[in-house]
Design an enzyme around this catalytic site. Structure first.
Site, short mmCIF file in Angstrom:
data_model
loop_
_atom_site.label_atom_id
_atom_site.label_comp_id
_atom_site.label_asym_id
_atom_site.label_seq_id
_atom_site.Cartn_x
_atom_site.Cartn_y
_atom_site.Cartn_z
N ARG A 1 39.57 -43.33 -18.52
CA ARG A 1 40.06 -41.95 -19.18
C ARG A 1 39.86 -40.91 -19.16
NH1 ARG A 1 39.44 -41.53 -25.03
NH2 ARG A 1 41.65 -40.47 -25.68
N GLU B 1 44.55 -49.20 -25.53
CA GLU B 1 44.80 -48.42 -24.10
C GLU B 1 43.67 -48.56 -23.33
OE1 GLU B 1 43.53 -45.47 -27.61
OE2 GLU B 1 44.13 -43.38 -26.55
N ASN C 1 35.59 -44.96 -20.39
CA ASN C 1 35.98 -43.86 -20.67
C ASN C 1 34.35 -43.04 -21.80
OD1 ASN C 1 36.94 -42.37 -23.37
ND2 ASN C 1 37.40 -43.58 -24.17
N HIS D 1 46.67 -38.17 -26.85
CA HIS D 1 46.82 -39.64 -27.15
C HIS D 1 47.72 -40.53 -26.08
CE1 HIS D 1 44.69 -39.25 -31.27
NE2 HIS D 1 43.78 -39.61 -30.58
N ARG E 1 38.72 -33.91 -38.73
CA ARG E 1 39.56 -32.10 -37.99
C ARG E 1 40.13 -31.66 -39.03
NH1 ARG E 1 41.07 -35.09 -32.02
NH2 ARG E 1 39.06 -35.79 -32.69
#
Ligand code: AMP
Length: 402
Positions: free
Chosen positions: A93, A388, A9, A182, A243
């Site tokens: 990813r 993940e 990743n 996601h 965020r």
């Protein structure tokens, strides 16, 4: 027999990776996990962790390729280099797969070009992902590399959920739609629910809540997503660590005209200086909770705003699904924060949702998936730890054998 897959990743200033043994128990920690960070800074940091060893290096790291090569060298020192382990596939990813990618793909030069063409949709993420892919392909040319896209699961979102009420020509010209993110996590945890509930996947309507530093929700009918909270970018939807989540686009015009802020300043404000951090000075829920315990009103407000937004979407998704069978909490906050689960699900008995306090509280040391709703709750509420990396590793392995 072991069956190792490397998962990468690659971010803008860091690379996270894991080596997973697909024959091991999925609940076990990965065979090896690694982090390369502070790339391009005066001091770099590489850390590798295996079951019995941790090694670190703090020399400066000029570039992603230097960092990855050095990390591979350190793995070899542990006798766990890619060659020692006979890595059978590498999973990458990739954040944005645009409209093109609906599932994982084996990476070729053409695929790299396709991912590059999507940079305008993910200017911060896709370049770093491409960097990781190119470096890893150079260092490990003899294994198959597979790209797994964060957006792919939501590729089939119905038009009513994916299209914004924006001028059609403009939206189409600039590829503006709700892509969702996601996806690997929502797909992974929702995929475990039929087994846990002993029901057919087709018969389950569920809402998945991936509440981590980034946070998103999905409404899933019979395994297919029908709505999600994130949009063109991972900014939309829930209030997150840093965020804003949903915001009136008019605020951008206001800050531009009245605040004389540049577009880049507004971008940074919305993505990095807002959310829990911008509201209360803490983007980590553990710190936020400490502030609340000390009586900090801003922290309490931030918590309430967070919960309010989650509940708004629970309600909206429940109506869209028509019938709800399961609510699933996952990721750092969803898996660990007893209070968030209790407060987002509070007083929903009229909708068939009732949490069992002691099941919800009794989290200490519980690892795997668990049901936290009361026996008379018609909607089952679950905590399902996400993984993940495992999902990416499995996809990489599967495609590498085709
Ligand atoms: P993730 O992005 O999934 O790694 O989640 C990261 C977030 O999970 C952190 O910022 C924390 O706010 C939260 N988190 C992790 N562990 C705990 C915990 N034990 N209790 C409450 N929140 C936690």
């Amino acid at each position: 027999m072991t069956n190792y897959v490397l998962v990468l990743n690659s971010g803008s200033s860091s690379i996270k990776f894991q080596v997973l043994d697909l024959n091991a128990d999925p609940q076990d920690p990965p065979f090896l996990s690694g982090l390369v960070e502070q790339i391009g800074e005066n001091r770099g940091h590489i850390k590798l962790v295996t079951e019995d060893q941790t090694i670190e290096d703090r020399r400066s790291i000029l570039s992603h390729s230097v960092g990855l090569e050095r990390a591979f060298g350190m793995m070899s020192l542990l006798g766990a280099g890619p060659q020692d382990l006979d890595i059978s596939a590498v999973g990458h990813r990739v954040v944005h797969g645009g409209s093109k990618f609906s599932e994982p793909v084996v990476i070729t030069d053409e695929i790299v070009d396709d991912i590059r063409s999507l940079i305008p949709l993910a200017p911060l993420h896709n370049p770093a992902n491409i960097d990781g892919i190119e470096n890893a392909r150079t260092l490990l040319p003899d294994v198959k590399h597979v790209a797994v896209f964060d957006t792919a699961f939501f590729h089939s979102l119905p038009e009513a959920a994916s299209r914004y009420g924006l001028n059609r020509e403009v939206a189409d010209q600039y590829h503006i739609r709700r892509y969702g993110f996601h996806g690997t996590s929502h797909q992974y945890v929702s995929g475990l629910v039929p087994g846990i509930l002993g029901k057919d996947a087709d018969d389950i309507n569920q809402i998945t809540l991936h509440l981590g530093n980034g946070a998103s929700m999905a409404a899933i009918r019979g395994g297919s997503p029908v709505d999600t909270t994130m949009g063109l970018t991972p900014l939309e939807g829930l209030v997150m660590g840093t965020r804003t989540g949903d915001i009136d686009a008019g605020i951008i015009f206001h800050l531009y005209r009245e605040g004389k802020m540049t577009i880049d300043e507004i971008d940074t404000l919305f993505n990095k200086r807002s959310g829990l951090k911008g509201l209360a000075g803490a983007n980590d829920f553990r710190l936020l909770q400490e502030l609340i315990n000390e009586g900090d009103q801003n922290a309490q407000d931030a918590y309430d705003i967070y919960v309010h937004r989650v509940r708004r979407y629970v309600g909206a998704f429940m109506l869209q699904l028509g019938r709800l069978d399961a609510v699933v909490f996952t990721a750092g906050v969803g898996e660990n924060h007893v209070g968030i689960r209790r407060d987002t699900m509070a007083e929903l008995e009229n909708f068939g949702i009732s949490i069992d306090e002691s099941r919800n509280n009794n989290d200490e040391g519980v690892e795997g998936p668990r049901v936290i709703s009361s026996d008379d709750s018609t909607v089952k509420v679950l905590v399902v730890p996400t993984n993940e990396e495992l999902a990416i590793a499995r996809a990489a392995k599967e495609l590498s054998e085709m």
